[in-house]
Design a protein around this motif. Sequence first.
Motif, short mmCIF file in Angstrom:
data_model
loop_
_atom_site.label_atom_id
_atom_site.label_comp_id
_atom_site.label_asym_id
_atom_site.label_seq_id
_atom_site.Cartn_x
_atom_site.Cartn_y
_atom_site.Cartn_z
N ILE A 152 7.88 19.43 42.90
CA ILE A 152 9.38 18.75 41.98
C ILE A 152 10.73 17.42 42.29
CG2 ILE A 152 11.24 20.11 40.28
CD1 ILE A 152 8.99 22.22 39.98
N TYR A 153 11.30 18.83 44.15
CA TYR A 153 11.71 17.90 44.33
C TYR A 153 11.75 16.78 44.93
CZ TYR A 153 13.65 22.56 45.15
OH TYR A 153 14.16 23.98 44.50
N MET A 154 10.44 16.11 45.23
CA MET A 154 9.52 14.89 45.72
C MET A 154 10.13 13.96 44.20
SD MET A 154 6.87 14.82 48.65
CE MET A 154 5.75 16.12 47.59
N GLN A 169 22.84 28.46 50.43
CA GLN A 169 21.79 28.41 49.66
C GLN A 169 20.35 27.75 50.35
OE1 GLN A 169 23.24 27.74 45.54
NE2 GLN A 169 25.56 28.67 45.67
N THR A 170 19.06 28.23 49.79
CA THR A 170 18.13 27.63 49.98
C THR A 170 17.25 27.47 48.70
OG1 THR A 170 17.04 29.57 51.00
CG2 THR A 170 18.29 28.49 52.58
N SER A 171 16.60 26.58 48.55
CA SER A 171 15.44 26.93 47.50
C SER A 171 14.51 28.31 47.54
CB SER A 171 14.58 25.40 47.66
OG SER A 171 13.90 25.48 48.82
N LEU A 206 10.94 26.62 49.45
CA LEU A 206 10.87 26.48 50.89
C LEU A 206 11.97 26.42 51.79
CD1 LEU A 206 10.40 22.63 49.33
CD2 LEU A 206 8.06 24.11 50.37
N GLU A 207 13.05 27.33 51.29
CA GLU A 207 14.22 27.69 51.54
C GLU A 207 14.74 27.40 52.89
OE1 GLU A 207 13.19 31.38 54.37
OE2 GLU A 207 12.82 32.60 52.59
N ILE A 208 14.42 25.66 52.41
CA ILE A 208 15.70 24.59 52.49
C ILE A 208 16.87 24.35 52.13
CG2 ILE A 208 13.71 23.61 53.18
CD1 ILE A 208 14.16 21.40 50.56
N PRO A 209 17.82 23.58 52.59
CA PRO A 209 18.96 23.71 52.00
C PRO A 209 19.69 23.33 50.99
CG PRO A 209 19.38 23.62 54.55
CD PRO A 209 17.80 23.36 53.99
N SER A 210 19.68 24.20 49.64
CA SER A 210 20.20 23.38 48.28
C SER A 210 21.05 22.06 48.56
CB SER A 210 20.60 24.31 47.55
OG SER A 210 20.19 25.85 47.45
N TRP A 211 21.92 21.77 49.16
CA TRP A 211 22.67 20.71 49.95
C TRP A 211 21.46 18.88 49.66
CZ3 TRP A 211 22.51 17.08 53.29
CH2 TRP A 211 22.23 17.38 54.83
N ILE A 212 20.00 19.67 50.15
CA ILE A 212 18.90 18.71 50.82
C ILE A 212 18.90 18.05 49.50
CG2 ILE A 212 17.21 18.25 52.15
CD1 ILE A 212 18.31 19.49 54.37
N VAL A 213 18.45 18.80 48.82
CA VAL A 213 17.40 19.25 47.39
C VAL A 213 18.74 18.18 46.22
CG1 VAL A 213 16.87 19.72 45.31
CG2 VAL A 213 16.82 20.98 47.98
N TYR A 214 19.38 18.35 46.47
CA TYR A 214 20.64 18.10 44.84
C TYR A 214 21.58 16.48 45.87
CZ TYR A 214 20.78 21.57 42.84
OH TYR A 214 20.01 23.08 41.53
N ALA A 215 21.09 16.25 46.85
CA ALA A 215 21.76 14.51 47.31
C ALA A 215 21.28 13.34 47.22
CB ALA A 215 21.16 14.42 49.14
#
Length: 190
Positions: free
Chosen positions: A57-59, A126-128, A131-140
């Motif tokens: 989904i993120y990709m 906050q994390t996803s 995947l537990e990656i930082p949410s700001w990376i997802v929304y960047a």
Amino acid sequence: MFLRILDRLEEILIASLIAAATLVIFAAVVQRFAVGVRFLYPYFYAINLTWAQELCIYMFIWMAKFGAAYGVRTGIHVGVDVLVNQLNDTWRKKVILFGLLCGALFTVIVGTMGAKFVIELYPTQQTSPDLEIPSWIVYACIPLGSYLMCFRFLQVAWAFFKTGELPHHDATHVEGIDPDALARVEGGSR
């Protein structure tokens, strides 16, 4: 030189994201069905791909944001120009420039709001979910893709202002093949 590098990076990012997402989805589907096969169960049960859907989904979101900018640059972005093409040349040019500048304004607003959101999200830790990656990376992808799209609108607007030409996508074009040379070869072999 900078624009060629940016163009190539944009294309590589989009192609890499869609290829990686396809591979991840394929692996997850194979694993899911292999677990259902009795003799494969011991081998595939231990493989944990619960994160695959979230990653894909993120990709796809990142690919769509950068794909929209690619669409503006190459002329394949959605546009309805039936009425615009009925105008005389002077009004047609003004309406097209107005539309391109409105697109740039809209995307800079979305990018700025997205940047504000990402900046405020960064310190929250906050994390996803999977995947537990930082949410700001997802929304960047929101500010990055929107600002790139704004740049592409401005790039197309400037080129249109100078030359009167809009980028257009030729679905019949194949890179590396000269249609005139192909026609000569086909004409000579008959």
